[in-house]
Design an enzyme around this catalytic site. Sequence first.
Site, PDB file in Angstrom:
ATOM      1  N   ASP A  30       0.850  -1.193   0.000  1.00 58.95           N
ATOM      2  CA  ASP A  30       0.000   0.000   0.000  1.00 58.95           C
ATOM      3  C   ASP A  30       0.882   1.238   0.000  1.00 58.95           C
ATOM      4  OD1 ASP A  30      -3.278   0.225   0.932  1.00 58.95           O
ATOM      5  OD2 ASP A  30      -2.088   2.065   0.879  1.00 58.95           O
ATOM      6  N   PHE A 150     -17.035  -9.909  -4.733  1.00 60.96           N
ATOM      7  CA  PHE A 150     -18.443  -9.781  -4.325  1.00 60.96           C
ATOM      8  C   PHE A 150     -18.620  -9.796  -2.810  1.00 60.96           C
ATOM      9  CE2 PHE A 150     -18.389 -11.614  -8.578  1.00 60.96           C
ATOM     10  CZ  PHE A 150     -19.223 -10.736  -9.256  1.00 60.96           C
ATOM     11  N   PHE A 250     -32.603  -8.942   0.163  1.00 58.74           N
ATOM     12  CA  PHE A 250     -32.576  -7.561  -0.336  1.00 58.74           C
ATOM     13  C   PHE A 250     -33.965  -6.977  -0.562  1.00 58.74           C
ATOM     14  CE2 PHE A 250     -28.550  -5.483  -1.132  1.00 58.74           C
ATOM     15  CZ  PHE A 250     -27.698  -6.452  -0.639  1.00 58.74           C
ATOM     16  N   LEU A 251     -34.893  -7.300   0.347  1.00 62.24           N
ATOM     17  CA  LEU A 251     -36.244  -6.743   0.223  1.00 62.24           C
ATOM     18  C   LEU A 251     -36.578  -5.819   1.388  1.00 62.24           C
ATOM     19  CD1 LEU A 251     -38.419  -9.763  -1.049  1.00 62.24           C
ATOM     20  CD2 LEU A 251     -37.310  -7.965  -2.380  1.00 62.24           C
ATOM     21  N   CYS A 261     -19.740   1.018  -2.471  1.00 61.41           N
ATOM     22  CA  CYS A 261     -19.953   0.319  -3.746  1.00 61.41           C
ATOM     23  C   CYS A 261     -21.221   0.735  -4.496  1.00 61.41           C
ATOM     24  CB  CYS A 261     -19.960  -1.185  -3.506  1.00 61.41           C
ATOM     25  SG  CYS A 261     -18.343  -1.795  -3.017  1.00 61.41           S
ATOM     26  N   LYS A 264     -21.566   4.437  -6.056  1.00 56.37           N
ATOM     27  CA  LYS A 264     -20.610   4.765  -7.135  1.00 56.37           C
ATOM     28  C   LYS A 264     -20.724   3.789  -8.308  1.00 56.37           C
ATOM     29  CE  LYS A 264     -16.381   2.324  -5.755  1.00 56.37           C
ATOM     30  NZ  LYS A 264     -16.446   1.257  -6.761  1.00 56.37           N
TER      31      LYS A 264
END
Length: 452
Positions: A30, A150, A250-251, A261, A264
Site C-alpha cells: 500500500d 463480491f 434484499f427486500l 460500492c 458509485k
Amino acid sequence: MDIAVIGTGYVGLVAGACFADTGNEVVCVDVNEAKIAALVKGEIPIYEPGLADIVQRNVKDGRLSFTTSLKHGVQKAEIIFIAVGTPQDEDGSADLTHVLAVARGIGEHMNGYKVIVDKSTVPVGTAEKVRKEIASKTTHSFDVVSNPEFLKEGAAIDDFLKPDRVVVGVSSEKAGKIMMDLYAPFVRTNNPIIVMDVPSAEMTKYAANTMLATRISFMNEIANLCEKVGADIDAVRIGIGTDSRIGMSFLFPGIGYGGSCFPKDVQALIRTGKDVGISLKISAAVEDVNAQQKSLMFQKIVKFYGSAESLKGKKIAVWGLAFKPKTDDVRDAPALVVIADLLKAGAEVSAFDPEAMKTFAAKLGNNPALTYAESALHALQDSDALVICTEWGEFRRPNFNKMKVAMRAPVVFDGRNILESKKMAEEGFYYECMGRPGVTSTRNVAAKINAA
Ligand code: NAD
C-alpha cells in the site's frame, strides 16, 4: 503460490489474508505508510469481524507480510492483484487513476511472466487499459485477468473464504488455469468458478450491484406507497419474497443504501451507458429514489415537529453511523445525510455507533453541535427524539424503561424497521418507521406535545 495484493483496504486486506490462510505466500502493498506501519505492528486499520485473527495468525506463520515497496511485491509474486480504490469521478465514471498508476508501476518492476488481476471494480475496457500501461513499460510476457470481488463488508471473511461463485474473466488459457488453481480451495463445496471473457466479467460486477441496488430502491418506493395507502411493507415483503422467482434477500426497506460500492457503481454503470449512447433509465431511477430516501427521515421529523425551525435547539439522538452493521465504513452512509440535515436545522445531535464513530468524525469534521456518546443509552440522555440509521444487533432489543428515563420525550424514528410498532405502543412511545404503520395513538400525543 506467490501473490502480491496492491491496496490494503476492505477488499485487499481481506483477500491477502484469506489467500495466505490457504497456504499461499502473500505480500500486501500500500502507498499509505501509516497503514502499512500499523499492519506491520499487528494493528488492523479497519473493523471487519474475524479479520484481526486471520491476519495475525498468517503473519505469525510467515505467510503474510506488508510493505510500501511495489517493487518488492511485484518481483516476488507470480500473481498480482490490483485492489486499490476506484472512487466516483466528477462525471459519475469510475476514477481509474490509482488502478492505472499501479499498472504502470507493475510494468516498471516486472521480472518475468505474471498474471495481473483486476480485483477493483472497474468498467468494461479497463483490463485492456491495464494491459497497455504494463506493456508500455516491459517486454516480459503477462496476462491481465478480471476477477471482480463480491464480498460484503461485515461478512467479508466468510464471503471470501466461501464465495457463492468466483467470476474470472480471461483471455488466455494459461491465466485461466492459474486462477482455477488459486481458487480451488475456496470452492470445495462445488460453488462454481465461472470463467468468461474479460468484458463480461467486468460487466458482471456492475450488473450485480445495480440489480441489488434496484431491489432496495424498488422496495423503498413500495414502502412509501404502503404508508400512504395503509398497507404494511413487512407483510408485502413476505408476501412477495416467498415467491421463488423473487426470493427473500434484499427486500428490506430503509433510509437508502450507502457504502463504498452501490452508489458509485450504479453511477459508473450509468456513465458507461452514456459513453456508448445508451440511457440506462432504470439505473438512473434507482439512484434518484435512493437520494430521496436518504432525506425522507428528516422530512418525517420535520412533519412531526411542525416545521424545520422547530428543530432549533432540540437534542436528537442518532443510533448508527456506519452504512450497514458490522463495519466502520461510513462512505455514503445515510446517517451522513440525516445528521447534516439535523445540524443545518439547528438541532444538536448526540450520536452513537459501536464501531464507526471515529471514521464518521473524520468524515464530517468538527462541529460543536455533534457529539459522540460512549453508549447507545448515553446518546439518549436528555434527547427529544431518537433516530435509528443503522440496524446494529444491539439496537434491536433496547431497555425501553431506561430509554424513557433518559429521554425528554419517548419519540423514536426508526429508519431500519428494527423495532416493533406493537411493542412500541405498549411501551408508550411515539414511533415512526418505514412503510409500516407506526404509533401515533392519542396515548402518545402527550409525548408529541412535550417534544414540540
Ligand atoms: P479502500 O479505499 O478501503 O482501499 C484502497 C486502498 O488502496 C487504500 O488503502 C489505498 O491507500 C490503497 N492505494 C491507493 N492507491 C494505491 C497505489 N497506487 N498503490 C498501492 N496502494 C494504493 O477500498 P476498498 O473498499 O477495499 O475497495 C477497493 C476496490 O474493491 C474498489 O474498486 C471497490 O469498488 C471494490 N470493492 C469493494 C468492496 C467493499 O465492500 N469495500 C466490495 C467489492 C469490491
